[in-house]
Design a protein around this motif. Structure first.
Motif, short mmCIF file in Angstrom:
data_model
loop_
_atom_site.label_atom_id
_atom_site.label_comp_id
_atom_site.label_asym_id
_atom_site.label_seq_id
_atom_site.Cartn_x
_atom_site.Cartn_y
_atom_site.Cartn_z
N LEU A 130 70.06 71.48 -5.08
CA LEU A 130 70.60 70.39 -4.60
C LEU A 130 69.94 70.11 -3.21
CD1 LEU A 130 73.88 69.93 -6.28
CD2 LEU A 130 71.94 68.98 -7.11
N GLY A 131 69.90 70.85 -2.56
CA GLY A 131 69.43 70.70 -1.16
C GLY A 131 67.94 71.00 -0.98
N ASN A 132 67.25 71.13 -2.02
CA ASN A 132 65.68 71.06 -2.05
C ASN A 132 65.30 72.36 -1.24
OD1 ASN A 132 62.94 70.51 -2.85
ND2 ASN A 132 62.88 68.86 -1.15
N LYS A 133 66.18 73.57 -1.29
CA LYS A 133 65.67 74.82 -0.64
C LYS A 133 65.25 75.69 -1.81
CE LYS A 133 68.76 73.58 3.21
NZ LYS A 133 70.05 74.00 3.88
N PHE A 159 74.42 72.19 -13.55
CA PHE A 159 73.23 71.19 -13.66
C PHE A 159 73.43 70.11 -14.82
CE2 PHE A 159 71.34 74.13 -10.56
CZ PHE A 159 71.28 72.99 -9.82
N ARG A 160 74.10 70.70 -16.00
CA ARG A 160 74.37 69.99 -17.03
C ARG A 160 75.52 68.93 -16.56
NH1 ARG A 160 75.49 68.39 -22.17
NH2 ARG A 160 77.69 67.94 -23.00
N ARG A 161 76.28 69.34 -15.74
CA ARG A 161 77.21 68.41 -15.09
C ARG A 161 76.65 67.21 -14.31
NH1 ARG A 161 82.76 69.91 -11.65
NH2 ARG A 161 83.47 67.92 -11.10
N CYS A 162 75.56 67.52 -13.74
CA CYS A 162 74.92 66.71 -12.65
C CYS A 162 74.29 65.75 -13.62
CB CYS A 162 74.05 67.34 -11.72
SG CYS A 162 74.59 68.55 -10.53
N ALA A 163 73.63 66.33 -14.63
CA ALA A 163 72.89 65.26 -15.61
C ALA A 163 73.78 64.06 -16.14
CB ALA A 163 72.39 66.24 -16.75
N LEU A 164 75.09 64.84 -16.56
CA LEU A 164 75.82 63.82 -17.23
C LEU A 164 76.39 62.73 -16.36
CD1 LEU A 164 78.16 66.41 -19.57
CD2 LEU A 164 76.09 64.74 -20.29
N LYS A 176 66.39 63.74 -16.26
CA LYS A 176 65.34 64.53 -16.61
C LYS A 176 65.20 65.53 -15.46
CE LYS A 176 62.79 60.79 -18.62
NZ LYS A 176 61.32 59.93 -18.65
N TRP A 177 65.43 65.37 -14.34
CA TRP A 177 65.26 66.32 -13.17
C TRP A 177 66.14 67.48 -13.48
CZ3 TRP A 177 68.56 68.09 -9.23
CH2 TRP A 177 68.01 68.84 -8.55
N CYS A 178 67.51 67.18 -13.80
CA CYS A 178 68.40 68.42 -14.02
C CYS A 178 68.09 69.04 -15.32
CB CYS A 178 69.91 67.38 -14.21
SG CYS A 178 70.51 66.96 -12.84
N ILE A 179 67.67 68.25 -16.23
CA ILE A 179 67.20 69.17 -17.45
C ILE A 179 65.99 69.93 -17.23
CG2 ILE A 179 66.28 68.97 -19.80
CD1 ILE A 179 67.89 66.27 -20.05
N ASP A 180 65.08 69.60 -16.44
CA ASP A 180 64.25 70.57 -15.88
C ASP A 180 64.54 71.86 -15.25
OD1 ASP A 180 61.09 70.81 -15.47
OD2 ASP A 180 61.64 70.77 -13.30
N VAL A 181 65.63 71.39 -14.32
CA VAL A 181 66.17 72.70 -13.43
C VAL A 181 66.80 73.69 -14.61
CG1 VAL A 181 67.75 73.33 -11.67
CG2 VAL A 181 66.20 71.20 -11.41
#
Length: 245
Positions: A130-133, A159-164, A176-181
């Motif tokens: 999430l911090g792009n690190k 990350f599923r929770r983030c996607a929801l 889409k980004w969360c699913i990719d992760v």
């Protein structure tokens, strides 16, 4: 030595000599055993001291593990709320836990310590992404490789929770980004096709695959609904213009 006469008139052999010799052997045997076991007290005291120390270390490790799990849970919840998270306390508690059990390998690889390490890895992975690190290194964290992989599997659920949350906000691109992760983490886990005795990761992979499929299906439904909304709005504007004439 002359034997005694029995009731039937036959001479009875005297076994006194044999009895004396037997008793002497028994006595010598007991004496020998006593000499060998004279260090029994010292041995039991040493073992008791060691086990009492291990019990003390175990109680301290349990306390630290519970604190780490609680702090990791709070940090992840804060991240989902969009708040800044400080992982310094978690890192300090993890260092204390490692220092506590470093001389006790059986405790270091025990279930409750592994669970704490797993939560630390999950929190570190989610925070870094999430911090792009770059992802945290398990060697620098001081955790086991198995706990790192299991924590990676749990991160898929976060990350599923983030996607929801992104779907609720109508942010399709973030979803889409969360699913990719999620898929990239799952692909990494698929490389470890090892026996359960080495790392019990098959269940984590199955759960991750299921979560990805569910999230993808929910994304498709959301995109279809959004497309329908656009068409309805377009038709509404068209008919509104017709009625305004």
């Amino acid at each position: 030595m002359q034997g005694k006469m029995g009731c039937d008139g036959e001479e009875k052999k005297n076994d006194d000599v044999h009895n004396v010799r037997y008793d002497c052997c028994v006595y010598r045997s007991h004496t020998f055993r006593w000499q060998v076991m004279k260090n029994l007290k010292n041995l039991t005291e040493k073992i008791m001291c060691r086990l009492e120390e291990k019990d003390r270390v175990r109680e301290e490790a349990l306390k630290l593990s519970r604190n780490i799990i609680r702090q990791c849970s709070g940090a992840i919840q804060a991240m989902h709320r969009g708040e800044k998270t400080d992982l310094s306390d978690i890192k300090n508690e993890t260092k204390k836990l490692i220092k506590t059990v470093k001389n006790h390998p059986d405790l270091y690889y025990s279930g409750f310590v592994e669970n704490a390490f797993q939560e630390v890895c999950e929190t570190g992975i989610v925070t870094s992404v999430l911090g792009n690190k770059n992802l945290p290194d398990p060697d620098k964290l001081g955790v086991t490789y198995t706990s790192y992989l299991l924590g990676m599997g749990d991160a898929v659920g976060e990350f599923r929770r983030c996607a929801l949350d992104a779907l609720i906000d109508g942010d399709i691109e973030k979803t889409k980004w969360c699913i990719d992760v999620m898929e990239r983490l799952y692909s990494a886990l698929m490389k470890f096709d090892l026996p359960a005795g080495i790392v019990s990761i098959r269940k984590k992979r199955d759960v991750a695959r299921s979560l990805i499929e569910k999230t993808r299906g929910e994304l498709v439904i959301a995109m279809m609904e959004k497309g329908l909304e656009k068409k309805i709005d377009k038709l509404a504007k068209k008919y509104r213009k017709l009625f305004m004439r």
